[in-house]
Design an enzyme around this catalytic site. Structure first.
Site, PDB file in Angstrom:
ATOM      1  N   ARG A   1      -0.682  -9.513  12.805  1.00 23.02           N
ATOM      2  CA  ARG A   1      -1.295  -8.413  12.045  1.00 23.02           C
ATOM      3  C   ARG A   1      -2.135  -8.955  10.887  1.00 23.02           C
ATOM      4  O   ARG A   1      -3.174  -8.393  10.554  1.00 23.02           O
ATOM      5  CB  ARG A   1      -0.212  -7.456  11.545  1.00 23.02           C
ATOM      6  CG  ARG A   1       0.387  -6.634  12.696  1.00 23.02           C
ATOM      7  CD  ARG A   1       1.716  -5.996  12.319  1.00 23.02           C
ATOM      8  NE  ARG A   1       1.604  -5.095  11.210  1.00 23.02           N
ATOM      9  CZ  ARG A   1       2.604  -4.842  10.353  1.00 23.02           C
ATOM     10  NH1 ARG A   1       3.765  -5.427  10.498  1.00 23.02           N
ATOM     11  NH2 ARG A   1       2.418  -3.995   9.379  1.00 23.02           N
TER      12      ARG A   1
ATOM     13  N   ARG B   1      11.236  -5.688   4.694  1.00 17.80           N
ATOM     14  CA  ARG B   1      11.005  -4.236   4.566  1.00 17.80           C
ATOM     15  C   ARG B   1      12.029  -3.459   5.390  1.00 17.80           C
ATOM     16  O   ARG B   1      12.338  -3.800   6.527  1.00 17.80           O
ATOM     17  CB  ARG B   1       9.595  -3.908   5.041  1.00 17.80           C
ATOM     18  CG  ARG B   1       9.349  -2.416   5.232  1.00 17.80           C
ATOM     19  CD  ARG B   1       7.894  -2.053   5.259  1.00 17.80           C
ATOM     20  NE  ARG B   1       7.088  -2.843   6.150  1.00 17.80           N
ATOM     21  CZ  ARG B   1       5.748  -2.877   6.105  1.00 17.80           C
ATOM     22  NH1 ARG B   1       5.100  -2.162   5.221  1.00 17.80           N
ATOM     23  NH2 ARG B   1       5.069  -3.622   6.952  1.00 17.80           N
TER      24      ARG B   1
ATOM     25  N   ARG C   1      -9.699   0.705   8.703  1.00 19.65           N
ATOM     26  CA  ARG C   1      -9.260  -0.670   8.953  1.00 19.65           C
ATOM     27  C   ARG C   1     -10.339  -1.488   9.661  1.00 19.65           C
ATOM     28  O   ARG C   1     -10.121  -2.662   9.931  1.00 19.65           O
ATOM     29  CB  ARG C   1      -8.016  -0.642   9.830  1.00 19.65           C
ATOM     30  CG  ARG C   1      -6.718  -0.933   9.065  1.00 19.65           C
ATOM     31  CD  ARG C   1      -5.597  -0.837  10.066  1.00 19.65           C
ATOM     32  NE  ARG C   1      -4.406  -1.498   9.678  1.00 19.65           N
ATOM     33  CZ  ARG C   1      -3.333  -0.899   9.191  1.00 19.65           C
ATOM     34  NH1 ARG C   1      -3.347   0.390   8.947  1.00 19.65           N
ATOM     35  NH2 ARG C   1      -2.244  -1.596   8.940  1.00 19.65           N
TER      36      ARG C   1
ATOM     37  N   ARG D   1      11.162  -2.162  10.929  1.00 21.99           N
ATOM     38  CA  ARG D   1      10.089  -1.797  11.850  1.00 21.99           C
ATOM     39  C   ARG D   1       9.952  -2.833  12.957  1.00 21.99           C
ATOM     40  O   ARG D   1      10.046  -4.025  12.708  1.00 21.99           O
ATOM     41  CB  ARG D   1       8.760  -1.688  11.074  1.00 21.99           C
ATOM     42  CG  ARG D   1       8.539  -0.323  10.486  1.00 21.99           C
ATOM     43  CD  ARG D   1       7.383  -0.269   9.535  1.00 21.99           C
ATOM     44  NE  ARG D   1       6.146  -0.859  10.037  1.00 21.99           N
ATOM     45  CZ  ARG D   1       4.970  -0.778   9.401  1.00 21.99           C
ATOM     46  NH1 ARG D   1       4.890  -0.130   8.252  1.00 21.99           N
ATOM     47  NH2 ARG D   1       3.900  -1.333   9.904  1.00 21.99           N
TER      48      ARG D   1
ATOM     49  N   LYS E   1       0.842  -1.211   0.000  1.00 15.70           N
ATOM     50  CA  LYS E   1       0.000   0.000   0.000  1.00 15.70           C
ATOM     51  C   LYS E   1       0.878   1.263   0.000  1.00 15.70           C
ATOM     52  O   LYS E   1       0.685   2.152  -0.816  1.00 15.70           O
ATOM     53  CB  LYS E   1      -0.933   0.027   1.232  1.00 15.70           C
ATOM     54  CG  LYS E   1      -1.898  -1.137   1.298  1.00 15.70           C
ATOM     55  CD  LYS E   1      -2.834  -1.027   2.495  1.00 15.70           C
ATOM     56  CE  LYS E   1      -2.140  -1.148   3.838  1.00 15.70           C
ATOM     57  NZ  LYS E   1      -1.459  -2.431   4.068  1.00 15.70           N
TER      58      LYS E   1
END
Ligand code: ADP
Ligand code: AMP
Length: 214
Positions: free
Chosen positions: A171, A127, A88, A160, A13
């Site tokens: 998640r 990431r 969300r 992160r 996203k």
């Protein structure tokens, strides 16, 4: 253009958002970025949000909705905006609709980036994010020119806290339970644009921009 980007954690996203906002010249509103910025600055909101984020849970609706309501009322959102990571939950979606109705506006499209779980895990775990400008890289799929250093601002890249495997798994579970129902919610409103998120970054953007023009 008023857009929402929907999709599981690690779907891409933020990556697509950065190209879309450049193309359409609209502000990028990422609730995750807003929370991370508050955590960095040590605000009360940041302290509260961190408790949930570290566990891979959603920050409660009442904390998120007011932030977005205020943000979309700002002057730079007059010509449109791109929401990334909001709504969300269906209740957040309803709150957004109410707010847009109140100011006699509506959404143009909800872009749903669909990616299977194996790929999500690979993407989230590889990431890396720039500490200074927030640019996103991937150690394998989108590496910086120099390892650990941001191409655009020379900032330090970091992993992160919530991109550890157990937290990503959590998640994804939260996404399936609480966020996925929004796909039906927006399909019923005729707003959904489904894109295959397993493709390359460029191919996905191509598909999105063709559909937005058409
Ligand atoms: P999200 O905002 O949905 O959590 P990101 O945009 O941060 O996801 O992307 C997650 C990771 O996957 C990042 O490291 C990014 O560089 C990488 N990535 C994003 N899109 C693709 C893609 N289409 N193919 C391969 N890697 C991708
Ligand atoms: P993201 O950067 O979009 O992956 O978001 C990181 C984390 O911030 C999420 O796992 C949630 O804990 C929190 N968060 C971001 N956006 C929202 C939202 N709209 N509602 C609740 N929590 C959110």
């Amino acid at each position: 253009m008023r857009l929402v980007l929907l999709g599981p954690p690690g779907a891409g996203k933020g990556t697509q958002a950065s190209v879309i906002v450049r193309e359409y010249n609209i502000p990028h509103i990422s609730t995750g970025d807003i929370f991370r910025d508050n955590i960095k600055r040590g605000t009360e909101l940041g302290k509260k949000a961190k408790e949930y984020m570290d566990k891979g849970l959603l920050v409660p609706d009442d904390l998120v909705v007011s932030i977005v309501r205020d943000r979309i009322a700002e002057a730079d959102c007059k010509g449109g905006f791109l929401l990334d990571g909001f709504p969300r939950t269906v209740s957040q979606g309803e709150a957004l609709d109410e707010e847009l109705e109140r100011i006699s506006l509506g959404l143009d499209k909800v872009i749903n980036i669909d990616v299977e779980k194996e790929i999500l895990l690979q993407r989230a775990m590889g990431r890396r994010v720039c500490r200074d400008c927030g640019a996103t890289y991937h150690v394998e799929f989108s590496p910086p020119k120099e390892e650990g250093i941001c191409d655009t601002c020379n900032g330090e890249l970091f992993q992160r806290e919530d991109d550890k495997v157990e937290t990503v798994e959590q998640r994804i579970k939260v996404y399936n339970e609480q966020t996925e129902p929004l796909i039906d919610y927006y399909t019923r409103k005729g707003l959904i644009l489904n894109v295959d998120g397993s493709k390359s970054i460029d191919e996905i953007f191509e598909k999105i921009s063709q559909s937005l023009q058409g």
